[in-house]
Design a protein around this motif. Structure first.
Motif, PDB file in Angstrom:
ATOM      1  N   LEU A  59       0.824  -1.205   0.000  1.00 27.80           N
ATOM      2  CA  LEU A  59       0.000   0.000   0.000  1.00 27.80           C
ATOM      3  C   LEU A  59       0.863   1.262   0.000  1.00 27.80           C
ATOM      4  CD1 LEU A  59      -2.937  -0.946   2.406  1.00 27.80           C
ATOM      5  CD2 LEU A  59      -3.073  -0.474  -0.055  1.00 27.80           C
ATOM      6  N   ASP A  60       1.972   1.232   0.712  1.00 26.88           N
ATOM      7  CA  ASP A  60       2.886   2.385   0.705  1.00 26.88           C
ATOM      8  C   ASP A  60       3.500   2.594  -0.679  1.00 26.88           C
ATOM      9  OD1 ASP A  60       2.375   2.939   3.363  1.00 26.88           O
ATOM     10  OD2 ASP A  60       4.129   1.844   4.102  1.00 26.88           O
ATOM     11  N   VAL A  61       3.874   1.499  -1.329  1.00 28.71           N
ATOM     12  CA  VAL A  61       4.415   1.583  -2.684  1.00 28.71           C
ATOM     13  C   VAL A  61       3.355   2.149  -3.633  1.00 28.71           C
ATOM     14  CG1 VAL A  61       5.199   0.199  -4.663  1.00 28.71           C
ATOM     15  CG2 VAL A  61       6.136  -0.236  -2.375  1.00 28.71           C
ATOM     16  N   LEU A  62       2.124   1.652  -3.500  1.00 24.40           N
ATOM     17  CA  LEU A  62       1.040   2.141  -4.351  1.00 24.40           C
ATOM     18  C   LEU A  62       0.766   3.624  -4.115  1.00 24.40           C
ATOM     19  CD1 LEU A  62      -1.433  -0.867  -4.232  1.00 24.40           C
ATOM     20  CD2 LEU A  62      -0.142  -0.053  -6.210  1.00 24.40           C
ATOM     21  N   GLN A  63       0.899   4.064  -2.876  1.00 27.06           N
ATOM     22  CA  GLN A  63       0.690   5.480  -2.588  1.00 27.06           C
ATOM     23  C   GLN A  63       1.743   6.328  -3.297  1.00 27.06           C
ATOM     24  OE1 GLN A  63       0.726   6.599   1.548  1.00 27.06           O
ATOM     25  NE2 GLN A  63      -0.247   8.549   1.117  1.00 27.06           N
ATOM     26  N   CYS A  64       2.986   5.896  -3.286  1.00 28.06           N
ATOM     27  CA  CYS A  64       4.041   6.624  -4.009  1.00 28.06           C
ATOM     28  C   CYS A  64       3.735   6.656  -5.505  1.00 28.06           C
ATOM     29  CB  CYS A  64       5.394   5.959  -3.777  1.00 28.06           C
ATOM     30  SG  CYS A  64       6.009   6.125  -2.107  1.00 28.06           S
ATOM     31  N   HIS A  65       3.336   5.511  -6.034  1.00 26.48           N
ATOM     32  CA  HIS A  65       3.009   5.427  -7.463  1.00 26.48           C
ATOM     33  C   HIS A  65       1.820   6.328  -7.790  1.00 26.48           C
ATOM     34  CE1 HIS A  65       1.832   3.457 -11.276  1.00 26.48           C
ATOM     35  NE2 HIS A  65       3.149   3.364 -11.397  1.00 26.48           N
ATOM     36  N   PHE A  66       0.830   6.340  -6.904  1.00 28.37           N
ATOM     37  CA  PHE A  66      -0.353   7.174  -7.097  1.00 28.37           C
ATOM     38  C   PHE A  66       0.028   8.651  -7.172  1.00 28.37           C
ATOM     39  CE2 PHE A  66      -3.934   9.675  -5.625  1.00 28.37           C
ATOM     40  CZ  PHE A  66      -5.012   9.118  -6.318  1.00 28.37           C
ATOM     41  N   LEU A  67       0.893   9.083  -6.265  1.00 23.80           N
ATOM     42  CA  LEU A  67       1.294  10.492  -6.243  1.00 23.80           C
ATOM     43  C   LEU A  67       2.053  10.882  -7.508  1.00 23.80           C
ATOM     44  CD1 LEU A  67       2.314  10.844  -2.503  1.00 23.80           C
ATOM     45  CD2 LEU A  67       0.284  11.775  -3.630  1.00 23.80           C
ATOM     46  N   MET A  68       2.887   9.981  -8.005  1.00 24.06           N
ATOM     47  CA  MET A  68       3.607  10.279  -9.243  1.00 24.06           C
ATOM     48  C   MET A  68       2.652  10.346 -10.435  1.00 24.06           C
ATOM     49  SD  MET A  68       7.179   8.268  -8.820  1.00 24.06           S
ATOM     50  CE  MET A  68       6.834   7.059  -7.565  1.00 24.06           C
ATOM     51  N   GLN A  69       1.694   9.437 -10.465  1.00 25.44           N
ATOM     52  CA  GLN A  69       0.703   9.465 -11.539  1.00 25.44           C
ATOM     53  C   GLN A  69      -0.166  10.721 -11.443  1.00 25.44           C
ATOM     54  OE1 GLN A  69       0.546   7.604 -14.184  1.00 25.44           O
ATOM     55  NE2 GLN A  69       2.210   6.299 -13.497  1.00 25.44           N
ATOM     56  N   ARG A  70      -0.467  11.110 -10.228  1.00 28.78           N
ATOM     57  CA  ARG A  70      -1.280  12.314 -10.021  1.00 28.78           C
ATOM     58  C   ARG A  70      -0.560  13.562 -10.534  1.00 28.78           C
ATOM     59  NH1 ARG A  70      -3.096  14.339  -4.183  1.00 28.78           N
ATOM     60  NH2 ARG A  70      -4.061  16.247  -4.838  1.00 28.78           N
ATOM     61  N   LEU A  71       0.752  13.599 -10.337  1.00 29.49           N
ATOM     62  CA  LEU A  71       1.544  14.701 -10.872  1.00 29.49           C
ATOM     63  C   LEU A  71       1.421  14.756 -12.396  1.00 29.49           C
ATOM     64  CD1 LEU A  71       3.652  16.979 -10.532  1.00 29.49           C
ATOM     65  CD2 LEU A  71       5.403  15.205 -10.712  1.00 29.49           C
ATOM     66  N   LEU A  72       1.497  13.598 -13.029  1.00 26.70           N
ATOM     67  CA  LEU A  72       1.372  13.562 -14.487  1.00 26.70           C
ATOM     68  C   LEU A  72      -0.007  14.020 -14.943  1.00 26.70           C
ATOM     69  CD1 LEU A  72       3.269  10.273 -15.382  1.00 26.70           C
ATOM     70  CD2 LEU A  72       3.932  12.620 -15.925  1.00 26.70           C
ATOM     71  N   VAL A  73      -1.044  13.576 -14.253  1.00 23.10           N
ATOM     72  CA  VAL A  73      -2.407  13.967 -14.618  1.00 23.10           C
ATOM     73  C   VAL A  73      -2.582  15.474 -14.442  1.00 23.10           C
ATOM     74  CG1 VAL A  73      -4.842  13.741 -13.978  1.00 23.10           C
ATOM     75  CG2 VAL A  73      -3.424  11.695 -14.216  1.00 23.10           C
ATOM     76  N   SER A  74      -1.961  16.037 -13.425  1.00 28.47           N
ATOM     77  CA  SER A  74      -2.076  17.487 -13.220  1.00 28.47           C
ATOM     78  C   SER A  74      -1.441  18.273 -14.362  1.00 28.47           C
ATOM     79  CB  SER A  74      -1.444  17.890 -11.886  1.00 28.47           C
ATOM     80  OG  SER A  74      -0.031  17.847 -11.966  1.00 28.47           O
ATOM     81  N   GLN A  75      -0.567  17.618 -15.117  1.00 27.79           N
ATOM     82  CA  GLN A  75       0.074  18.253 -16.266  1.00 27.79           C
ATOM     83  C   GLN A  75      -0.588  17.809 -17.577  1.00 27.79           C
ATOM     84  OE1 GLN A  75       2.364  20.685 -15.896  1.00 27.79           O
ATOM     85  NE2 GLN A  75       1.904  20.394 -13.725  1.00 27.79           N
ATOM     86  N   ALA A  76      -1.828  17.346 -17.476  1.00 31.33           N
ATOM     87  CA  ALA A  76      -2.664  16.994 -18.633  1.00 31.33           C
ATOM     88  C   ALA A  76      -2.253  15.710 -19.342  1.00 31.33           C
ATOM     89  CB  ALA A  76      -2.746  18.151 -19.623  1.00 31.33           C
ATOM     90  N   TYR A  77      -1.628  14.780 -18.613  1.00 33.11           N
ATOM     91  CA  TYR A  77      -1.348  13.470 -19.195  1.00 33.11           C
ATOM     92  C   TYR A  77      -2.513  12.536 -18.896  1.00 33.11           C
ATOM     93  CZ  TYR A  77       3.377  15.039 -20.107  1.00 33.11           C
ATOM     94  OH  TYR A  77       4.449  15.736 -20.581  1.00 33.11           O
ATOM     95  N   ASP A  78      -2.546  11.420 -19.596  1.00 30.33           N
ATOM     96  CA  ASP A  78      -3.623  10.441 -19.457  1.00 30.33           C
ATOM     97  C   ASP A  78      -3.757   9.956 -18.012  1.00 30.33           C
ATOM     98  OD1 ASP A  78      -5.572   8.511 -20.103  1.00 30.33           O
ATOM     99  OD2 ASP A  78      -4.037   6.996 -20.479  1.00 30.33           O
TER     100      ASP A  78
END
Length: 121
Positions: A59-78
């Motif tokens: 779950l901790d690993v997934l949280q890190c992955h989630f935050l990185m993906q969220r950064l990408l989405v905030s920059q208009a990525y898929d």
């Protein structure tokens, strides 16, 4: 600037995957095989504790992955990978919940487990 976010996030995601791959087998998360449903399985068994701890690490690993993906989405990525990560997080939480009878020792943490991955949303 967008290329910077994409490159930096991709690099971090790659490094996160490498770190997870470097975990010893005892710390690798395998959803289906982690929870043993043997008839004689009791709440005090070490296997249940180990499965719980590995699920928490995952779950901790997934949280890190989630935050990185969220950064990408905030920059208009898929956002599909963000959604996939959130869905995998819910699967892990549900696996803990569906095996809660083996984890009586950890009941005090169940509310926290369900809410902690989303505190940063």
């Amino acid at each position: 600037m967008e290329d910077f976010y994409l490159h930096a996030s991709s690099t971090l995601i790659s490094r996160l995957r490498d770190v997870v791959r470097s975990f010893p087998p005892q710390l690798q998360y395998y959803h289906k095989s982690r929870w043993s449903l043997n008839p004689g399985f009791s709440a005090s068994d070490k296997n249940a504790e180990d499965a719980f701890l590995v699920a928490r690490i995952h779950l901790d690993v997934l949280q890190c992955h989630f935050l990185m993906q969220r950064l990408l989405v905030s920059q208009a990525y898929d956002g599909q990978k963000l959604f996939d990560t959130a869905q995998e997080t819910m699967e892990v939480i549900l696996s803990i919940w569906s095996n809660r009878d083996q984890l009586q020792k950890f009941y005090f943490a169940f509310d926290w487990i369900a809410s902690s991955p989303y505190q940063l949303l």
